[in-house]
Design a protein around this motif. Structure first.
Motif, PDB file in Angstrom:
ATOM      1  N   UNK A  64       0.864  -1.192   0.000  1.00  0.00           N
ATOM      2  CA  UNK A  64       0.000   0.000   0.000  1.00  0.00           C
ATOM      3  C   UNK A  64       0.895   1.234   0.000  1.00  0.00           C
ATOM      4  N   UNK A  65       0.735   2.070  -1.036  1.00  0.00           N
ATOM      5  CA  UNK A  65       1.553   3.270  -1.187  1.00  0.00           C
ATOM      6  C   UNK A  65       0.732   4.518  -0.846  1.00  0.00           C
ATOM      7  N   UNK A  66       1.125   5.203   0.212  1.00  0.00           N
ATOM      8  CA  UNK A  66       0.539   6.505   0.506  1.00  0.00           C
ATOM      9  C   UNK A  66       1.252   7.571  -0.332  1.00  0.00           C
ATOM     10  N   UNK A  67       0.638   8.745  -0.419  1.00  0.00           N
ATOM     11  CA  UNK A  67       1.226   9.829  -1.210  1.00  0.00           C
ATOM     12  C   UNK A  67       1.170  11.135  -0.423  1.00  0.00           C
ATOM     13  N   UNK A  68       2.108  11.325   0.526  1.00  0.00           N
ATOM     14  CA  UNK A  68       2.031  12.481   1.425  1.00  0.00           C
ATOM     15  C   UNK A  68       2.265  13.820   0.744  1.00  0.00           C
ATOM     16  N   UNK A  69       2.961  13.839  -0.380  1.00  0.00           N
ATOM     17  CA  UNK A  69       3.266  15.113  -1.035  1.00  0.00           C
ATOM     18  C   UNK A  69       2.596  15.213  -2.392  1.00  0.00           C
ATOM     19  N   UNK A  70       1.383  14.708  -2.461  1.00  0.00           N
ATOM     20  CA  UNK A  70       0.598  14.808  -3.690  1.00  0.00           C
ATOM     21  C   UNK A  70      -0.023  16.193  -3.790  1.00  0.00           C
ATOM     22  N   UNK A  71      -0.501  16.517  -4.977  1.00  0.00           N
ATOM     23  CA  UNK A  71      -1.190  17.807  -5.162  1.00  0.00           C
ATOM     24  C   UNK A  71      -2.423  17.877  -4.272  1.00  0.00           C
ATOM     25  N   UNK A  72      -3.127  16.766  -4.150  1.00  0.00           N
ATOM     26  CA  UNK A  72      -4.318  16.723  -3.301  1.00  0.00           C
ATOM     27  C   UNK A  72      -3.945  16.927  -1.833  1.00  0.00           C
ATOM     28  N   UNK A  73      -2.863  16.264  -1.390  1.00  0.00           N
ATOM     29  CA  UNK A  73      -2.489  16.338   0.009  1.00  0.00           C
ATOM     30  C   UNK A  73      -1.847  17.638   0.413  1.00  0.00           C
ATOM     31  N   UNK A  87      -4.819  17.872   7.536  1.00  0.00           N
ATOM     32  CA  UNK A  87      -6.009  17.069   7.246  1.00  0.00           C
ATOM     33  C   UNK A  87      -5.641  15.821   6.459  1.00  0.00           C
ATOM     34  N   UNK A  88      -4.644  15.941   5.590  1.00  0.00           N
ATOM     35  CA  UNK A  88      -4.179  14.776   4.827  1.00  0.00           C
ATOM     36  C   UNK A  88      -3.604  13.722   5.772  1.00  0.00           C
ATOM     37  N   UNK A 100      -0.304  26.742  -2.089  1.00  0.00           N
ATOM     38  CA  UNK A 100       0.237  25.759  -1.136  1.00  0.00           C
ATOM     39  C   UNK A 100       1.613  25.253  -1.567  1.00  0.00           C
ATOM     40  N   UNK A 101       2.541  25.239  -0.623  1.00  0.00           N
ATOM     41  CA  UNK A 101       3.865  24.678  -0.885  1.00  0.00           C
ATOM     42  C   UNK A 101       3.783  23.157  -0.757  1.00  0.00           C
ATOM     43  N   UNK A 102       4.260  22.433  -1.760  1.00  0.00           N
ATOM     44  CA  UNK A 102       4.044  20.986  -1.801  1.00  0.00           C
ATOM     45  C   UNK A 102       4.665  20.273  -0.604  1.00  0.00           C
ATOM     46  N   UNK A 103       5.792  20.784  -0.091  1.00  0.00           N
ATOM     47  CA  UNK A 103       6.413  20.176   1.082  1.00  0.00           C
ATOM     48  C   UNK A 103       6.071  20.921   2.371  1.00  0.00           C
ATOM     49  N   UNK A 104       5.272  21.953   2.273  1.00  0.00           N
ATOM     50  CA  UNK A 104       4.820  22.652   3.470  1.00  0.00           C
ATOM     51  C   UNK A 104       5.820  23.605   4.077  1.00  0.00           C
ATOM     52  N   UNK A 105       6.806  24.064   3.305  1.00  0.00           N
ATOM     53  CA  UNK A 105       7.752  25.050   3.832  1.00  0.00           C
ATOM     54  C   UNK A 105       8.374  25.833   2.691  1.00  0.00           C
TER      55      UNK A 105
END
Length: 323
Positions: A142-151, A157-158, A243-248
């Motif tokens: 199972x592959x999560x995608x923490x840095x997706x455009x959606x997330x 919340x992601x 939104x910054x994709x990596x949050x910084x």
């Protein structure tokens, strides 16, 4: 004689009825066993994943997802870079001594994973997409995608959404709901203790020296950090148009003058002399939050991209400093 014939005939009829009720091969108990092991289908970042039953032997290739299973009472059988996890993810939930190391997060050891005979492998698309075939040959992955455009729109919340998905895989949805409720209740309570009705602004940064230059990673308003601050009723001061994709965002000391009315929280690795080197730099020493003593050091092993355990720990550290 007629009586004996009647008795014998009745006995034969009873045997025939009993035999007709017994399950034939492939029926009955085997059907029950099949239903208990019926494959459940989940959508991950790569497509559909079929998982039979509730996974019991889990290998985790990304640290943040170790944090997603520990609060559910699940210990993995294998973790990528276990030593690094124990060193850099200080969340009060230690890994069991029996957990095996399975290589690095970027280059997992397929032989080590296979030896553990897992029934589920958990990874992150941005790291492990290139290994998907090899991993799926070992076990469902199972592959999560923490840095997706959606997330990236709201990474806090992601995080909650990913934790909820994890609980569905292990059929622990109610337990996950309790974890989230208790965590957010605690964050709110901590925020009320230190802020009350006052408006508090904050900047949280990972500070480090790069090529002899002080560099600041400022966590933006879509980051997990900002989500934690928001739960506490504290305003994250670093706002971006997109939104910054990596949050910084990465910036220099001079840019900090834009946030002088904030409380300044920083993480710095042990041995990095960044703030010693800034001690005589007016661009740093003349900042209002420096002059007013509103700078606070957070532990260097604080998780800022991680899971629910790190999120709660961050809230505790911020509140402790503001007290």
């Amino acid at each position: 004689m007629k009586g004996w014939k009647s008795i014998c005939l009745l006995f034969v009829l009873v045997l025939l009825v009993a035999c007709s009720d017994e399950p034939t091969e492939g029926e009955g108990s085997s059907e029950d066993e099949e239903s208990s092991q019926q494959a459940m289908k989940f959508e991950d970042s790569m497509g559909e994943v079929s998982i039979e039953g509730i996974p019991e032997r889990v290998v985790v290739l990304e640290w943040s997802y170790v944090e997603h299973i520990l609060p559910l009472g699940i210990q993995p059988v294998g973790v990528a870079d276990k030593e690094g996890y124990n060193k850099w993810v200080n969340v009060g939930e230690p890994l069991s001594d029996e957990v095996e190391d399975v290589g690095t997060r970027s280059e997992p050891n397929f032989e080590a994973i296979s030896r553990l005979d897992p029934d589920l492998i958990i990874g992150a698309k941005y790291r492990h997409e290139g290994f998907a075939d090899q991993l799926n040959d070992i076990a469902p992955t199972f592959m999560f995608s923490p840095y997706s455009e959606e997330g990236s729109t709201d990474q806090y919340q992601h995080l909650i959404n990913e934790f909820t998905t994890m609980s569905e895989i292990f059929e622990k949805e109610e337990q996950a709901e309790d974890v989230i409720e208790l965590m957010e209740t605690k964050m709110k309570s901590l925020g009320e203790e230190v802020a009350g009705d006052n408006e508090i602004n904050a900047v949280v940064t990972q500070a480090f020296t790069s090529q002899n230059t002080p560099t600041m990673r400022l966590f933006t308003d879509n980051s997990v950090v900002a989500g934690v601050l928001n739960q506490m009723g504290i305003q994250n001061a670093v706002v971006t148009e997109e939104p910054e994709i990596y949050g910084f965002i990465s910036t220099d000391v001079e840019a900090l003058q834009n946030y002088q009315d904030s409380n300044f929280f920083y993480l710095v690795q042990e041995g990095d002399p960044i703030f010693d080197n800034l001690a005589n730099n007016p661009a740093w020493t003349n900042l209002d939050f420096v002059e007013e003593g509103k700078t606070y050091k957070l532990p260097g092993d604080m998780g800022t991209f991680a899971g629910p355990l790190s999120a709660e720990k961050l809230a505790e550290e911020i509140a402790e400093n503001l007290k």
